[in-house]
Design a protein around this motif. Structure first.
Motif, short mmCIF file in Angstrom:
data_model
loop_
_atom_site.label_atom_id
_atom_site.label_comp_id
_atom_site.label_asym_id
_atom_site.label_seq_id
_atom_site.Cartn_x
_atom_site.Cartn_y
_atom_site.Cartn_z
N ASP A 211 0.95 -1.32 -0.49
CA ASP A 211 0.10 -0.09 0.21
C ASP A 211 1.11 0.86 0.38
OD1 ASP A 211 -2.03 -1.31 -0.22
OD2 ASP A 211 -2.61 -1.16 2.29
N LEU A 212 2.01 1.19 0.84
CA LEU A 212 3.34 2.46 0.76
C LEU A 212 3.48 2.81 -0.50
CD1 LEU A 212 5.16 2.35 4.08
CD2 LEU A 212 2.48 3.51 3.52
N ARG A 213 3.63 1.46 -1.30
CA ARG A 213 4.51 2.02 -2.46
C ARG A 213 3.79 2.02 -3.27
NH1 ARG A 213 6.98 -4.15 -4.02
NH2 ARG A 213 8.26 -3.13 -5.12
N LYS A 390 -1.53 2.90 7.94
CA LYS A 390 -1.91 1.24 8.23
C LYS A 390 -1.46 0.13 9.28
CE LYS A 390 -1.45 -3.12 4.99
NZ LYS A 390 -2.05 -3.08 3.02
N LEU A 391 -2.09 -0.14 10.07
CA LEU A 391 -1.87 -1.22 11.19
C LEU A 391 -1.98 -2.62 11.07
CD1 LEU A 391 -3.28 0.57 14.64
CD2 LEU A 391 -1.24 0.76 13.69
N ARG A 399 -2.20 -9.08 18.73
CA ARG A 399 -1.05 -8.31 18.99
C ARG A 399 -0.93 -7.14 17.60
NH1 ARG A 399 4.88 -9.57 18.06
NH2 ARG A 399 4.13 -11.17 17.05
N VAL A 400 -0.07 -5.89 17.67
CA VAL A 400 0.05 -5.22 16.04
C VAL A 400 1.25 -5.53 15.74
CG1 VAL A 400 0.47 -2.66 15.95
CG2 VAL A 400 -1.46 -3.18 17.89
N LEU A 401 1.28 -5.94 14.14
CA LEU A 401 2.67 -6.94 14.12
C LEU A 401 3.19 -5.86 13.08
CD1 LEU A 401 1.12 -9.84 13.50
CD2 LEU A 401 2.01 -9.41 14.98
N GLY A 402 2.93 -4.62 12.38
CA GLY A 402 3.28 -3.26 11.99
C GLY A 402 2.94 -1.86 11.36
N CYS A 403 3.07 -1.17 11.31
CA CYS A 403 2.57 -0.07 11.40
C CYS A 403 3.25 1.32 10.00
CB CYS A 403 2.60 0.51 12.71
SG CYS A 403 1.93 2.66 12.42
N HIS A 404 2.81 1.62 8.84
CA HIS A 404 2.75 1.91 8.29
C HIS A 404 2.48 2.64 7.60
CE1 HIS A 404 4.73 -2.06 7.86
NE2 HIS A 404 3.86 -3.11 7.59
N ILE A 405 3.40 3.95 7.46
CA ILE A 405 2.83 5.52 7.34
C ILE A 405 3.17 6.73 6.52
CG2 ILE A 405 2.19 8.15 9.04
CD1 ILE A 405 2.69 6.57 11.40
N LEU A 406 2.55 6.73 5.25
CA LEU A 406 2.93 8.24 4.55
C LEU A 406 2.70 9.15 4.85
CD1 LEU A 406 3.50 7.23 0.46
CD2 LEU A 406 1.72 9.21 0.81
#
Length: 456
Positions: A211-213, A390-391, A399-406
């Motif tokens: 999604d970030l890409r 995005k979480l 459990r939160v496995l990843g966090c991605h922000i743009l």
């Protein structure tokens, strides 16, 4: 009395080498450090630090435009590349001097010259001196890679030369799709240069969340950067005052400069590693164990020269752990899980933990929380720029496995979120945290319903 002149000889005074030398000296070791260029390494001298200064500079054109939506009338603006580079160089000189002072204050001795390994306990300095050492640490980092088989490669620049251009070109082609490529594309574009990214892959920033890409490409194309994927350079030619880049796909792109940013290789050539029998892998990286020790018991390596996780804070952590382990009586292995990453593209990216694809490969149940919105600033500026958060959550344990922000401020947010993820925070912990309003970051604790649930 030791049989060796020094307890530790460090080859390379970058982030990892300097930290290792300082900490080892604090443990009482006699330390000598050799550096043939400038103290501070790639990050300080021709990497992260000067790059971010250029990123700041490249933002002002948009800031001037955005000001009108907030009632400001901004008059004529002019940009002077030479003044920026002069100011950048002054700051790098200051940092270089500070690194030297801190290293020498720790008790380490600096030798400003090249050093080559002559054996498991011997190093030859460029002035001919032979120094014996109980332990040798290699921390020589990496170097830009330009395919030697590319016709016209001598006409191209790497990120090293980009910091010292005599003038800004009117047009530039940036070859590559990783951190360095997208960051410099944003810098040049923001400073008014007609910018093209040429990348052989099918998307930018391989390894980041999909999604970030996709979102990054969409946003940088809005800013006027041309993105050409699935193609690569075939030849670079000189044509009058400009260059022509011919691609394997048949394109001909005219530009004042062609910057190759297709990766970096471990800087191991000519170090004399073979004299001591130090093992390297197929990419030339020094092979080490969990404690940064090579196959030769007296020789260690940290940082990009080992090609593990090539980030400055990782090199620093590795150097510190090495010194504590070998000279401080503590056996410390670096934990590489949950390392936060930032890309100072425009808009910037912050990422920590697992991507959606990585989580799906590892966990039977994954929930995705996603917010795509216009930042508050642009409700008045009128700029067509959106933000993505995005979480990635384990659908079973939550459990939160990843966090991605743009978006603006994403790197700063990600550093703090990384603490929560390291502590094992759950989605319920995020939900129970009071929102800070009005901020973009509040989206991280107000996304209540999953955008998608994956089950297998």
């Amino acid at each position: 009395m030791s049989e060796f002149e020094v307890d530790l000889f460090v080859i390379g005074a970058g982030s990892g080498g300097v930290r290792a030398g300082r900490i080892a000296a604090s443990h009482g070791a006699r330390v000598m450090v050799a550096e043939e260029y400038r103290v501070g390494g790639t990050c300080v001298i021709r990497g992260c630090v000067p790059k971010k200064l250029l990123v700041y500079a490249s933002h002002f054109a948009e800031d001037f435009e955005d000001a009108a939506g907030f009632g400001w009338s901004v008059g004529e603006t002019r940009f002077d590349w030479a003044r920026l580079i002069e100011a950048k160089d002054r700051e790098i000189d200051r940092l270089n001097a500070a690194y030297i002072r801190n290293l020498e204050r720790s008790g380490a001795k600096l030798e400003p010259m090249r050093a080559v390994i002559e054996g498991p306990h011997a190093v030859r300095l460029a002035d001919g001196r032979l120094v014996t050492a109980g332990t040798i640490l290699v921390a020589t980092g990496g170097a830009p890679y330009i395919d030697p088989a590319l016709p016209g490669r001598e006409l191209a620049i790497s990120s090293n030369e980009a910091f010292h251009l005599q003038r800004l070109p009117e047009r530039i082609v940036v070859v590559g799709g990783g951190f360095i490529a997208v960051e410099f594309a944003g810098i040049f574009n923001g400073l008014g240069v007609e910018t093209t990214i040429l990348h052989r892959g099918d998307g930018l920033l391989r390894g980041f969340d999909e999604d970030l890409r996709h979102k990054l490409r969409e946003e940088i194309e809005k800013k006027g950067i041309r993105v050409v994927l699935g193609d690569q350079p075939a030849e670079i030619l000189k044509a009058d005052e400009e260059l022509v880049l011919r691609t394997a796909g048949g394109l001909e792109i005219e530009a004042g400069e062609v910057m190759i940013a297709t990766g970096r290789l471990p800087n191991t050539a000519g170090l004399g590693l073979e004299n001591a029998g130090v093992a390297r892998d197929g990419a030339g990286a020094i092979v080490v164990d969990a404690y940064s020790r090579t196959n030769v018991p007296s020789i260690y390596a940290v940082g990009d020269v080992t090609n593990r996780v090539n980030l400055t804070p990782v090199a620093i952590r590795e150097g510190h752990a090495f010194a504590d382990t070998v000279f401080g009586g503590k056996k410390i292995a670096v934990d590489y899980a949950g390392i936060p990453k930032a890309v100072f593209s425009q808009p910037e990216i912050g990422s920590v933990g697992l991507t959606e694809a990585e989580a799906l490969a590892e966990f039977p149940a994954v929930d995705i929380y996603r917010a795509d919105f216009k930042p508050m600033k642009h409700t008045l500026s009128g700029r067509d720029e959106r933000m993505l958060m995005k979480l990635v959550v384990d659908g079973t344990s939550q459990r939160v496995l990843g966090c991605h922000i743009l978006g603006a401020g994403s790197a700063e947010m990600t550093q703090l979120v990384a603490i929560a993820l390291k502590m094992g925070a759950t989605k319920e912990d995020f939900d129970a945290t009071m929102a800070l309003h009005p901020t973009a970051a509040e989206e991280l604790v107000t996304m209540r319903q999953p955008s998608m649930r994956h089950r297998r």
